[in-house]
Design an enzyme around this catalytic site. Structure first.
Site, PDB file in Angstrom:
ATOM      1  N   ASP A 146       0.854  -1.195   0.000  1.00 36.83           N
ATOM      2  CA  ASP A 146       0.000   0.000   0.000  1.00 36.83           C
ATOM      3  C   ASP A 146       0.883   1.237   0.000  1.00 36.83           C
ATOM      4  OD1 ASP A 146      -2.419  -1.434   0.106  1.00 36.83           O
ATOM      5  OD2 ASP A 146      -2.327  -1.581   2.274  1.00 36.83           O
ATOM      6  N   ASP A 176      -7.067  -1.211  -4.610  1.00 40.11           N
ATOM      7  CA  ASP A 176      -8.153  -0.851  -3.696  1.00 40.11           C
ATOM      8  C   ASP A 176      -9.023   0.242  -4.300  1.00 40.11           C
ATOM      9  OD1 ASP A 176      -7.077  -2.605  -1.795  1.00 40.11           O
ATOM     10  OD2 ASP A 176      -5.925  -1.031  -0.805  1.00 40.11           O
TER      11      ASP A 176
END
Length: 197
Positions: A146, A176
């Site tokens: 991330d 995401d």
């Protein structure tokens, strides 16, 4: 029908490639926890890894990770099957529905790649060492990379339950974003289609 299918396939591949290029660049050029300001403190590239679900959530340790990855694979296969069925109904299925589902499917696959392969391909990222080619985890036990962080503001201390907390704390990735944007798009603009289905 063939043109729509080709367009969706190209779109899906493009989204997965963008996701993986960003993740590999972050993984191989940043140390864990390193932050690069993009728009002051409002938008940062912050390298973190998570073992589980979207937006840094976790699920049940090693066994939970196997279950989650298996669930993602089943969901990905089901979405691909569903999209292939919907493509064959051009007169009743809007292209927008297929685009939204493709966003969700590509995002799911982008994070599946991390779980399946990153542990086998890269060495462990640490706060002092940038990852290189190597191995840090078995198959299906890789961590999801991330990097997008938007700490837009901190709630004033006088706000009940929220005081002192950052407005949007999760760190997330491009995959995401694809899942979230695809879902929101379908809910806002194509809910009538799904209510009929």
């Amino acid at each position: 029908m063939k043109n729509r299918g080709r367009f969706l396939l190209i779109l899906g591949i493009l989204l997965v490639v963008i996701d993986q290029v960003i993740k590999v660049l972050v993984k191989t050029n940043m140390t864990l926890g390193e932050s690069i300001p993009v728009l002051g403190n409002w938008f940062q590239l912050l390298f973190v890894e998570n073992k589980g679900m979207a937006f840094g959530m976790a699920f049940g340790g090693v066994v939970g990770k196997y279950i989650l990855t298996a669930f993602r694979l089943v969901l990905f296969a089901a979405l691909c099957w569903w999209i292939s069925k919907l493509i064959k109904r051009p007169e009743t299925v809007p292209t927008g529905v297929l685009v939204g589902l493709t966003l969700i499917t590509a995002g799911a696959f982008g994070n599946i790649v991390d779980c399946l392969c990153y542990g086998l391909v890269f060495s462990e990222s640490t706060p002092s060492v940038v990852a290189s080619l190597g191995s840090y985890a078995p198959f299906m036990q890789g961590k999801v990379v991330d990097m997008f962080y938007f700490p837009l503001w901190t709630w004033p201390d006088w706000v009940p339950w929220l005081g002192g907390h950052i407005f949007f704390e999760p760190v997330f990735n491009f995959a995401d974003s694809c899942v979230t944007c695809g879902a929101i798009y379908l809910i806002l603009f194509h809910w009538k289609f799904f209510s009929k289905e």
